[in-house]
Design an enzyme around this catalytic site. Structure first.
Site, mmCIF file in Angstrom:
data_model
loop_
_atom_site.group_PDB
_atom_site.id
_atom_site.type_symbol
_atom_site.label_atom_id
_atom_site.label_comp_id
_atom_site.label_asym_id
_atom_site.label_seq_id
_atom_site.Cartn_x
_atom_site.Cartn_y
_atom_site.Cartn_z
ATOM 1 N N CYS A 102 0.735 -1.168 0.039
ATOM 2 C CA CYS A 102 -0.066 -0.154 0.040
ATOM 3 C C CYS A 102 1.102 1.357 -0.135
ATOM 4 O O CYS A 102 1.328 1.519 -1.000
ATOM 5 C CB CYS A 102 -1.026 -0.107 1.312
ATOM 6 S SG CYS A 102 -2.389 0.982 1.046
ATOM 7 N N HIS A 136 -3.415 -5.432 0.444
ATOM 8 C CA HIS A 136 -3.171 -5.719 1.689
ATOM 9 C C HIS A 136 -3.034 -7.071 2.186
ATOM 10 O O HIS A 136 -3.868 -7.592 2.852
ATOM 11 C CB HIS A 136 -4.153 -4.992 2.905
ATOM 12 C CG HIS A 136 -3.907 -3.525 3.091
ATOM 13 N ND1 HIS A 136 -3.208 -2.893 4.052
ATOM 14 C CD2 HIS A 136 -4.414 -2.701 2.279
ATOM 15 C CE1 HIS A 136 -3.038 -1.671 3.493
ATOM 16 N NE2 HIS A 136 -3.937 -1.242 2.790
ATOM 17 N N GLU A 152 -1.162 -8.580 4.254
ATOM 18 C CA GLU A 152 -0.648 -8.993 5.561
ATOM 19 C C GLU A 152 -2.125 -9.395 6.319
ATOM 20 O O GLU A 152 -1.993 -10.072 7.227
ATOM 21 C CB GLU A 152 -0.098 -7.742 5.883
ATOM 22 C CG GLU A 152 -0.958 -6.577 6.689
ATOM 23 C CD GLU A 152 -1.650 -5.649 5.601
ATOM 24 O OE1 GLU A 152 -2.526 -4.885 5.904
ATOM 25 O OE2 GLU A 152 -1.308 -5.977 4.389
#
Length: 272
Positions: A121, A229, A231
């Site tokens: 990001c 994203h 993660e």
């Protein structure tokens, strides 16, 4: 107690965000790292996340020699547009010039020294800007582009849920990790790639054509970045897990090389 440095996990540097926090008008400066980023490094890459509070650009060479990889995280703040020769379009959006100063230097150092680099990001945008690219400051205001922001009033699980597909370049590493050339990803960003920097190869596009992933062409080690994203609960998503597993493999290669260099240095005879 036995403490063998050679058995310790590789270390990944995650730069901090600089933010003012506090109640009742008493804001104080804090250095922050999102749990989800550190946890993805720990669980997904099997590496130890580390921070260097108050690190500055001048310290990058010294601190980079202590770690085995770098992950540039997402953040509520945006890269200051002065770094791509634009004025601030929306003064209400948060900025973090201290982070910019560190990370834009850090990108160049990672590429130059073959340090594994993963951008997510804001980190994706930082790499593009550091290497000479630009950003759309308001993606949803650009004709022909979608609104890639998350719904503000939705529960967090919904905000991070898959929201649109990306088309992956056939044969690229991301397509291998995904096991497909199209995959659903989440989308939580107001800014995005305007002009892609020289030396970056786009690997994923959203349905509106916006670049959502790239690699550093000719990088000696892992050097990838994504706008989404991965993660977020990476252990529940096979594609996201594969990204962090590949990153973890790269940082372990870097650690092994550093340890071998250290052994060779320790074994070298002293000069008379």
């Amino acid at each position: 107690m036995h403490n063998d440095v050679f058995s310790q996990p590789p270390m990944v540097w995650l730069p901090a965000d600089h933010r003012l926090l506090g109640d009742h008008g008493h804001a104080m400066p804090f250095l922050l790292l999102g749990d989800k980023y550190a946890r993805a490094v720990k669980v997904g890459a099997h590496a130890q996340p580390v921070m260097f509070p108050l690190a500055d650009a001048a310290q990058v060479p010294q601190l980079l020699s202590l770690v085995d990889g770098v992950m540039l995280t997402g953040s509520p703040s945006n890269v200051h547009p002065s770094h791509f020769n634009e004025e601030v379009h929306d003064p209400s959006l948060p900025l973090d010039p201290e982070r910019d100063s560190l990370t834009l230097t850090l990108v160049h150092a990672c590429v130059a020294h073959g340090v594994p680099l993963l951008g997510i990001c804001r980190g994706f945008q930082e790499i593009n800007v550091a290497l000479g690219g630009s950003l759309h400051q308001t993606v949803h205001a650009v004709t022909g582009l979608m609104d890639h922001r998350e719904p503000d009033d939705a529960p967090i699980d919904q905000q991070y849920a898959p929201s649109h597909p990306v088309r992956l370049e056939p044969g690229c590493a991301l397509a291998e990790w995904a096991g497909a050339t199209e995959v659903m990803v989440n989308s939580l960003h107001g800014q995005g790639i305007g002009r892609l920097a020289p030396g970056l190869r786009p690997l994923a596009h959203a349905p509106d054509g916006l670049i959502e992933a790239f690699e550093v062409v000719g990088a000696r080690e892992f050097a990838y970045a994504v706008q989404w994203h991965p993660e977020w609960r990476c252990w529940e998503n096979p594609f996201y897990s594969a990204i962090f597993r590949a990153f973890g493999d790269a940082v372990r290669r870097r650690r092994q090389a550093r340890l071998q260099e250290g052994r060779a240095f320790a074994a070298a005879p002293e000069k008379p």
